[in-house]
Design a protein around this motif. Structure first.
Motif, PDB file in Angstrom:
ATOM      1  N   GLU A  43      12.423  -3.757   5.593  1.00  0.00           N
ATOM      2  CA  GLU A  43      11.689  -4.270   6.028  1.00  0.00           C
ATOM      3  C   GLU A  43       9.754  -3.148   5.866  1.00  0.00           C
ATOM      4  OE1 GLU A  43      14.839  -2.312   8.459  1.00  0.00           O
ATOM      5  OE2 GLU A  43      14.835  -3.214   7.442  1.00  0.00           O
ATOM      6  N   LEU A  44      10.613  -2.330   5.940  1.00  0.00           N
ATOM      7  CA  LEU A  44       8.875  -1.162   6.025  1.00  0.00           C
ATOM      8  C   LEU A  44       8.260  -1.549   4.992  1.00  0.00           C
ATOM      9  CD1 LEU A  44      10.032   1.877   8.764  1.00  0.00           C
ATOM     10  CD2 LEU A  44       9.139  -0.131   9.085  1.00  0.00           C
ATOM     11  N   ARG A  45       9.224  -1.716   3.897  1.00  0.00           N
ATOM     12  CA  ARG A  45       8.821  -1.432   2.650  1.00  0.00           C
ATOM     13  C   ARG A  45       7.975  -2.792   1.971  1.00  0.00           C
ATOM     14  NH1 ARG A  45      13.520   1.360  -0.249  1.00  0.00           N
ATOM     15  NH2 ARG A  45      13.868  -0.728  -0.686  1.00  0.00           N
ATOM     16  N   ALA A  46       8.139  -4.041   2.198  1.00  0.00           N
ATOM     17  CA  ALA A  46       8.070  -5.281   2.417  1.00  0.00           C
ATOM     18  C   ALA A  46       6.611  -5.257   3.198  1.00  0.00           C
ATOM     19  CB  ALA A  46       9.139  -6.137   2.683  1.00  0.00           C
ATOM     20  N   VAL A  47       6.805  -4.784   4.360  1.00  0.00           N
ATOM     21  CA  VAL A  47       4.947  -4.889   4.841  1.00  0.00           C
ATOM     22  C   VAL A  47       4.012  -4.340   4.689  1.00  0.00           C
ATOM     23  CG1 VAL A  47       4.147  -4.538   6.969  1.00  0.00           C
ATOM     24  CG2 VAL A  47       6.310  -5.421   7.190  1.00  0.00           C
ATOM     25  N   LEU A  48       4.998  -2.888   4.350  1.00  0.00           N
ATOM     26  CA  LEU A  48       3.181  -1.871   3.531  1.00  0.00           C
ATOM     27  C   LEU A  48       3.330  -2.592   1.802  1.00  0.00           C
ATOM     28  CD1 LEU A  48       5.099   1.779   4.268  1.00  0.00           C
ATOM     29  CD2 LEU A  48       2.635   1.110   5.227  1.00  0.00           C
ATOM     30  N   ALA A  49       3.820  -3.551   1.113  1.00  0.00           N
ATOM     31  CA  ALA A  49       3.762  -3.686  -0.308  1.00  0.00           C
ATOM     32  C   ALA A  49       2.756  -4.936   0.283  1.00  0.00           C
ATOM     33  CB  ALA A  49       5.141  -4.085  -0.955  1.00  0.00           C
ATOM     34  N   GLY A  50       2.965  -5.885   0.684  1.00  0.00           N
ATOM     35  CA  GLY A  50       1.766  -6.695   1.425  1.00  0.00           C
ATOM     36  C   GLY A  50       1.375  -6.456   1.449  1.00  0.00           C
ATOM     37  N   ALA A  51       0.874  -5.225   2.322  1.00  0.00           N
ATOM     38  CA  ALA A  51      -0.518  -4.611   3.099  1.00  0.00           C
ATOM     39  C   ALA A  51      -1.610  -3.928   1.784  1.00  0.00           C
ATOM     40  CB  ALA A  51      -0.262  -4.000   4.305  1.00  0.00           C
ATOM     41  N   ALA A  52      -0.997  -3.872   1.132  1.00  0.00           N
ATOM     42  CA  ALA A  52      -0.908  -3.153   0.015  1.00  0.00           C
ATOM     43  C   ALA A  52      -1.871  -4.309  -1.254  1.00  0.00           C
ATOM     44  CB  ALA A  52      -0.026  -2.537  -1.340  1.00  0.00           C
ATOM     45  N   LEU A  53      -1.446  -5.008  -1.502  1.00  0.00           N
ATOM     46  CA  LEU A  53      -1.390  -6.037  -2.235  1.00  0.00           C
ATOM     47  C   LEU A  53      -2.901  -7.411  -1.543  1.00  0.00           C
ATOM     48  CD1 LEU A  53       1.846  -8.094  -3.722  1.00  0.00           C
ATOM     49  CD2 LEU A  53      -0.249  -6.755  -4.572  1.00  0.00           C
ATOM     50  N   GLY A  54      -3.157  -7.035   0.261  1.00  0.00           N
ATOM     51  CA  GLY A  54      -4.212  -7.454   0.284  1.00  0.00           C
ATOM     52  C   GLY A  54      -4.167  -8.287   1.609  1.00  0.00           C
ATOM     53  N   GLY A  55      -2.458  -8.344   1.247  1.00  0.00           N
ATOM     54  CA  GLY A  55      -2.507  -9.706   3.043  1.00  0.00           C
ATOM     55  C   GLY A  55      -2.859  -8.635   4.544  1.00  0.00           C
ATOM     56  N   THR A  56      -2.861 -10.011   4.841  1.00  0.00           N
ATOM     57  CA  THR A  56      -2.772  -9.980   6.871  1.00  0.00           C
ATOM     58  C   THR A  56      -2.325 -10.123   7.001  1.00  0.00           C
ATOM     59  OG1 THR A  56      -3.453 -12.287   7.622  1.00  0.00           O
ATOM     60  CG2 THR A  56      -5.494 -11.250   5.888  1.00  0.00           C
ATOM     61  N   ALA A  57      -1.725  -9.626   8.725  1.00  0.00           N
ATOM     62  CA  ALA A  57      -0.458  -9.586   9.246  1.00  0.00           C
ATOM     63  C   ALA A  57      -0.281 -10.757   9.350  1.00  0.00           C
ATOM     64  CB  ALA A  57      -0.996  -8.887  10.473  1.00  0.00           C
ATOM     65  N   ALA A  58      -1.294 -12.066   9.298  1.00  0.00           N
ATOM     66  CA  ALA A  58      -0.322 -13.268   9.685  1.00  0.00           C
ATOM     67  C   ALA A  58       0.002 -13.451   8.391  1.00  0.00           C
ATOM     68  CB  ALA A  58      -1.390 -14.160  10.545  1.00  0.00           C
ATOM     69  N   GLU A  59       0.163 -13.220   7.266  1.00  0.00           N
ATOM     70  CA  GLU A  59       0.029 -13.534   5.705  1.00  0.00           C
ATOM     71  C   GLU A  59       1.749 -13.242   5.647  1.00  0.00           C
ATOM     72  OE1 GLU A  59      -4.156 -14.641   4.014  1.00  0.00           O
ATOM     73  OE2 GLU A  59      -3.617 -12.775   3.649  1.00  0.00           O
ATOM     74  N   ILE A  60       1.553 -11.435   5.941  1.00  0.00           N
ATOM     75  CA  ILE A  60       2.600 -10.997   5.621  1.00  0.00           C
ATOM     76  C   ILE A  60       4.186 -11.672   6.628  1.00  0.00           C
ATOM     77  CG2 ILE A  60       4.199  -8.563   5.519  1.00  0.00           C
ATOM     78  CD1 ILE A  60       0.729  -7.239   5.166  1.00  0.00           C
ATOM     79  N   ALA A  61       3.853 -12.280   8.098  1.00  0.00           N
ATOM     80  CA  ALA A  61       4.374 -12.402   8.835  1.00  0.00           C
ATOM     81  C   ALA A  61       5.284 -13.747   8.541  1.00  0.00           C
ATOM     82  CB  ALA A  61       4.167 -12.574  10.032  1.00  0.00           C
ATOM     83  N   ALA A  62       3.759 -14.703   7.499  1.00  0.00           N
ATOM     84  CA  ALA A  62       4.844 -16.262   7.973  1.00  0.00           C
ATOM     85  C   ALA A  62       5.750 -15.623   6.401  1.00  0.00           C
ATOM     86  CB  ALA A  62       3.442 -17.076   7.549  1.00  0.00           C
ATOM     87  N   GLU A  63       4.991 -15.448   5.388  1.00  0.00           N
ATOM     88  CA  GLU A  63       5.764 -15.092   3.778  1.00  0.00           C
ATOM     89  C   GLU A  63       7.362 -14.481   4.007  1.00  0.00           C
ATOM     90  OE1 GLU A  63       5.247 -12.037  -0.335  1.00  0.00           O
ATOM     91  OE2 GLU A  63       3.151 -13.024   1.183  1.00  0.00           O
ATOM     92  N   LEU A  64       6.959 -13.340   4.882  1.00  0.00           N
ATOM     93  CA  LEU A  64       9.062 -12.359   5.672  1.00  0.00           C
ATOM     94  C   LEU A  64       9.447 -13.442   6.536  1.00  0.00           C
ATOM     95  CD1 LEU A  64       7.937  -8.649   5.464  1.00  0.00           C
ATOM     96  CD2 LEU A  64       8.812 -10.517   3.495  1.00  0.00           C
ATOM     97  N   GLY A  65       8.604 -14.389   6.636  1.00  0.00           N
ATOM     98  CA  GLY A  65       9.201 -14.707   8.008  1.00  0.00           C
ATOM     99  C   GLY A  65       9.687 -14.239   9.925  1.00  0.00           C
TER     100      GLY A  65
END
Length: 193
Positions: free
Chosen positions: A149-171
């Motif tokens: 779960e930490l890797r997924a969030v860091l990968a989303g941030a590395a791709l330029g996603g905001t916290a809200a976008e990453i949260a929506a993608e991961l549910g």
């Protein structure tokens, strides 16, 4: 006789033939397809001499035979009456072969040039040094030690996603995503030291 000298003679013969057609000299001679096919050994030898790779020779040979046959059917074979038919056909076929090899090499050159233009700029700009590649591999191995779960969030941030976008993608909830991002960065920082 050297290849370049033979090539010059064939080109000169082709020019003379095209002028004769314009003037209206010899009439067209119909040659059966089998007579053209009998010269496949010569054609294979010439392709090899001109450096056509073995993998491409069957395709180029097929193009040459088809072109020669269409030309004969269209009245393009006009030998001089004083030249024996077999020799005239051989010279004419050599001109057809040379024409196709020239166009084959031209297509190959264009293909290589376009491939180099496509590959070179992106590779030159984004290619890391060998030392950078080793560092990246080591960082990825350390990243694998983190919880998924930490890797997924860091990968989303590395791709330029905001916290809200990453949260929506991961549910997940945005607050949870922010906490995981903070925790993941802290753990990764410790692993990279």
């Amino acid at each position: 006789m050297s290849t370049s000298r033979r090539r010059k003679e064939v080109v000169a013969e082709h020019r003379r033939a095209s002028r004769r057609v314009e003037i209206g000299a010899p009439s067209a001679v119909h040659v059966p397809f089998e007579a053209i096919m009998r010269h496949s050994g010569m054609l294979h030898t010439v392709l090899r001499q001109f450096g056509v790779p073995a993998r491409d020779q069957p395709d180029v040979m097929q193009e040459i035979f088809l072109s020669a046959w269409c030309s004969v059917e269209g009245g393009g074979f006009r030998p001089r009456p004083e030249v024996p038919l077999k020799r005239a056909l051989q010279s004419w076929l050599f001109a057809v072969i040379w024409h196709h090899i020239f166009h084959y090499r031209e297509r190959l050159y264009r293909w290589h040039r376009e491939l180099a233009a496509f590959a070179a700029p992106g590779m030159a700009i984004h290619a890391p040094s060998p030392f950078g590649q080793v560092e990246a591999r080591m960082a990825l191995r350390r990243l694998e030690r983190l919880k998924p779960e930490l890797r997924a969030v860091l990968a989303g941030a590395a791709l330029g996603g905001t916290a809200a976008e990453i949260a929506a993608e991961l549910g997940a909830h945005p607050g949870t995503t922010n906490k995981r991002m903070h925790r993941g960065r802290g753990q990764l920082r410790k692993l990279l030291r």
